[in-house]
Design a protein around this motif. Structure first.
Motif, PDB file in Angstrom:
ATOM      1  N   PRO A  37      33.397  37.396  30.080  1.00  0.00           N
ATOM      2  CA  PRO A  37      32.848  36.090  30.444  1.00  0.00           C
ATOM      3  C   PRO A  37      32.176  35.445  29.227  1.00  0.00           C
ATOM      4  O   PRO A  37      31.587  36.130  28.388  1.00  0.00           O
ATOM      5  N   VAL A  38      32.316  34.128  29.143  1.00  0.00           N
ATOM      6  CA  VAL A  38      31.706  33.390  28.045  1.00  0.00           C
ATOM      7  C   VAL A  38      30.222  33.239  28.341  1.00  0.00           C
ATOM      8  O   VAL A  38      29.826  32.834  29.429  1.00  0.00           O
ATOM      9  N   ARG A  39      29.421  33.626  27.367  1.00  0.00           N
ATOM     10  CA  ARG A  39      27.975  33.481  27.508  1.00  0.00           C
ATOM     11  C   ARG A  39      27.402  33.009  26.183  1.00  0.00           C
ATOM     12  O   ARG A  39      27.940  33.323  25.115  1.00  0.00           O
ATOM     13  N   PRO A  40      26.321  32.252  26.250  1.00  0.00           N
ATOM     14  CA  PRO A  40      25.719  31.787  24.990  1.00  0.00           C
ATOM     15  C   PRO A  40      25.019  32.933  24.270  1.00  0.00           C
ATOM     16  O   PRO A  40      24.743  33.987  24.853  1.00  0.00           O
ATOM     17  N   LEU A  41      24.752  32.706  23.000  1.00  0.00           N
ATOM     18  CA  LEU A  41      23.992  33.687  22.232  1.00  0.00           C
ATOM     19  C   LEU A  41      22.605  33.866  22.825  1.00  0.00           C
ATOM     20  O   LEU A  41      21.978  32.893  23.269  1.00  0.00           O
ATOM     21  N   ALA A  42      22.133  35.081  22.820  1.00  0.00           N
ATOM     22  CA  ALA A  42      20.748  35.340  23.216  1.00  0.00           C
ATOM     23  C   ALA A  42      19.837  34.680  22.176  1.00  0.00           C
ATOM     24  O   ALA A  42      20.191  34.614  20.988  1.00  0.00           O
ATOM     25  N   PRO A  43      18.678  34.192  22.590  1.00  0.00           N
ATOM     26  CA  PRO A  43      17.784  33.510  21.639  1.00  0.00           C
ATOM     27  C   PRO A  43      17.464  34.334  20.389  1.00  0.00           C
ATOM     28  O   PRO A  43      17.437  33.798  19.286  1.00  0.00           O
ATOM     29  N   GLU A  44      17.241  35.627  20.544  1.00  0.00           N
ATOM     30  CA  GLU A  44      16.927  36.473  19.388  1.00  0.00           C
ATOM     31  C   GLU A  44      18.111  36.545  18.417  1.00  0.00           C
ATOM     32  O   GLU A  44      17.948  36.459  17.199  1.00  0.00           O
ATOM     33  N   ALA A  45      19.315  36.694  18.960  1.00  0.00           N
ATOM     34  CA  ALA A  45      20.516  36.740  18.107  1.00  0.00           C
ATOM     35  C   ALA A  45      20.718  35.404  17.406  1.00  0.00           C
ATOM     36  O   ALA A  45      21.063  35.358  16.229  1.00  0.00           O
ATOM     37  N   ARG A  46      20.493  34.330  18.120  1.00  0.00           N
ATOM     38  CA  ARG A  46      20.637  33.003  17.520  1.00  0.00           C
ATOM     39  C   ARG A  46      19.664  32.833  16.349  1.00  0.00           C
ATOM     40  O   ARG A  46      20.044  32.353  15.283  1.00  0.00           O
ATOM     41  N   ARG A  47      18.415  33.238  16.546  1.00  0.00           N
ATOM     42  CA  ARG A  47      17.413  33.132  15.469  1.00  0.00           C
ATOM     43  C   ARG A  47      17.847  33.945  14.250  1.00  0.00           C
ATOM     44  O   ARG A  47      17.726  33.501  13.120  1.00  0.00           O
ATOM     45  N   ARG A  48      18.361  35.135  14.490  1.00  0.00           N
ATOM     46  CA  ARG A  48      18.803  35.992  13.380  1.00  0.00           C
ATOM     47  C   ARG A  48      19.968  35.351  12.641  1.00  0.00           C
ATOM     48  O   ARG A  48      20.007  35.324  11.411  1.00  0.00           O
ATOM     49  N   LEU A  49      20.921  34.802  13.379  1.00  0.00           N
ATOM     50  CA  LEU A  49      22.094  34.204  12.756  1.00  0.00           C
ATOM     51  C   LEU A  49      21.776  32.901  12.025  1.00  0.00           C
ATOM     52  O   LEU A  49      22.423  32.574  11.027  1.00  0.00           O
ATOM     53  N   VAL A  50      20.791  32.157  12.506  1.00  0.00           N
ATOM     54  CA  VAL A  50      20.413  30.904  11.849  1.00  0.00           C
ATOM     55  C   VAL A  50      20.021  31.167  10.398  1.00  0.00           C
ATOM     56  O   VAL A  50      20.238  30.327   9.529  1.00  0.00           O
ATOM     57  N   ASP A  51      19.490  32.338  10.125  1.00  0.00           N
ATOM     58  CA  ASP A  51      19.074  32.679   8.762  1.00  0.00           C
ATOM     59  C   ASP A  51      20.193  33.307   7.928  1.00  0.00           C
ATOM     60  O   ASP A  51      19.981  33.621   6.768  1.00  0.00           O
ATOM     61  N   LEU A  52      21.364  33.480   8.501  1.00  0.00           N
ATOM     62  CA  LEU A  52      22.434  34.213   7.843  1.00  0.00           C
ATOM     63  C   LEU A  52      23.405  33.284   7.122  1.00  0.00           C
ATOM     64  O   LEU A  52      23.854  32.284   7.667  1.00  0.00           O
ATOM     65  N   GLY A  53      23.745  33.631   5.918  1.00  0.00           N
ATOM     66  CA  GLY A  53      24.838  33.002   5.181  1.00  0.00           C
ATOM     67  C   GLY A  53      24.900  31.499   5.279  1.00  0.00           C
ATOM     68  O   GLY A  53      23.989  30.807   4.879  1.00  0.00           O
ATOM     69  N   HIS A  54      25.988  31.006   5.850  1.00  0.00           N
ATOM     70  CA  HIS A  54      26.209  29.564   5.901  1.00  0.00           C
ATOM     71  C   HIS A  54      25.658  28.910   7.153  1.00  0.00           C
ATOM     72  O   HIS A  54      25.643  27.684   7.245  1.00  0.00           O
ATOM     73  N   PHE A  55      25.162  29.675   8.114  1.00  0.00           N
ATOM     74  CA  PHE A  55      24.707  29.094   9.371  1.00  0.00           C
ATOM     75  C   PHE A  55      23.510  28.148   9.258  1.00  0.00           C
ATOM     76  O   PHE A  55      23.404  27.241  10.077  1.00  0.00           O
ATOM     77  N   PRO A  56      22.626  28.298   8.284  1.00  0.00           N
ATOM     78  CA  PRO A  56      21.555  27.294   8.215  1.00  0.00           C
ATOM     79  C   PRO A  56      22.091  25.863   8.112  1.00  0.00           C
ATOM     80  O   PRO A  56      21.485  24.931   8.645  1.00  0.00           O
ATOM     81  N   ALA A  57      23.221  25.682   7.472  1.00  0.00           N
ATOM     82  CA  ALA A  57      23.811  24.343   7.343  1.00  0.00           C
ATOM     83  C   ALA A  57      24.746  24.017   8.506  1.00  0.00           C
ATOM     84  O   ALA A  57      25.138  22.862   8.661  1.00  0.00           O
ATOM     85  N   TYR A  58      25.121  25.019   9.304  1.00  0.00           N
ATOM     86  CA  TYR A  58      26.096  24.820  10.369  1.00  0.00           C
ATOM     87  C   TYR A  58      25.620  25.456  11.675  1.00  0.00           C
ATOM     88  O   TYR A  58      26.346  26.206  12.311  1.00  0.00           O
ATOM     89  N   THR A  59      24.408  25.152  12.084  1.00  0.00           N
ATOM     90  CA  THR A  59      23.861  25.778  13.294  1.00  0.00           C
ATOM     91  C   THR A  59      24.668  25.422  14.538  1.00  0.00           C
ATOM     92  O   THR A  59      24.693  26.192  15.492  1.00  0.00           O
ATOM     93  N   GLY A  60      25.329  24.274  14.548  1.00  0.00           N
ATOM     94  CA  GLY A  60      26.154  23.901  15.703  1.00  0.00           C
ATOM     95  C   GLY A  60      27.259  24.902  15.983  1.00  0.00           C
ATOM     96  O   GLY A  60      27.690  25.058  17.130  1.00  0.00           O
ATOM     97  N   GLU A  61      27.723  25.601  14.948  1.00  0.00           N
ATOM     98  CA  GLU A  61      28.766  26.616  15.135  1.00  0.00           C
ATOM     99  C   GLU A  61      28.277  27.770  16.013  1.00  0.00           C
ATOM    100  O   GLU A  61      29.089  28.495  16.594  1.00  0.00           O
TER     101      GLU A  61
END
Length: 178
Positions: A37-61
């Motif tokens: 089932p499709v589910r959104p990222l958990a808030p903690e995972a989202r916060r971690r990924l926002v700081d990763l690699g190219h995601f700070p510039a592409y948070t919509g991804e």
């Protein structure tokens, strides 16, 4: 008895090996995601990924589903294969922008059956890996001119590509719980 060390891998071989490893990881994670089932990222995972690699510039991804990630990686593999080949010709080509989160592009991912996305991704990933592996060390300083970002060296692309795959593999891992 003398022993010799194997030759050190050059930057092209290193980039190709790193890209291949991340591509395998993406493929494995997409296989695990199939049918879940499709589910959104958990808030903690989202916060971690926002700081990763190219995601700070592409948070919509980070709002994408695994299928949308597959579509994006398919398209980006095609775009970067083209860029590598064009820059490799040594003509300092103009490189058009690639807007990964353009609404019509993402809508196309949603409209494409997941099995088709995954199959097309596999082919595009193979082409990208072949293009990276075909770069000759003497070509690494060649550059193209991106219409937004300016000069882009082939060496920079070879550094970016495994990291880009890693970022999306981390995103997929967070989406499938692995």
């Amino acid at each position: 008895m003398t022993t010799t060390s194997p030759p050190l891998a050059g930057p092209v071989a290193t980039a190709a090996a790193a890209l291949a490893a991340q591509q395998r990881r993406v493929s494995d994670l997409l296989a695990r995601a199939a049918g879940l089932p499709v589910r959104p990222l958990a808030p903690e995972a989202r916060r971690r990924l926002v700081d990763l690699g190219h995601f700070p510039a592409y948070t919509g991804e980070l709002d994408w589903t695994p299928d949308e990630v597959a579509g994006h990686l398919r398209d980006s593999a095609r775009v970067f294969t083209d860029r590598i080949e064009r820059i490799g010709r040594g003509t300092r080509p103009a490189l058009p922008d690639f807007v990964p989160d353009a609404p019509e592009r993402v809508a196309g991912y949603r409209a494409t059956p997941p099995a088709v996305l995954v199959a097309e991704l596999a082919g595009a990933q193979e082409g990208l890996l072949r293009a990276v592996a075909a770069v000759r060390p003497g070509q690494l300083a060649l550059e193209g001119v991106h219409e937004v970002d300016g000069p882009v060296r082939l060496a920079d692309l070879l550094t970016f590509l495994p990291a880009h795959q890693r970022d999306h593999a981390e995103q997929l891992a967070a989406l499938v719980g692995g």
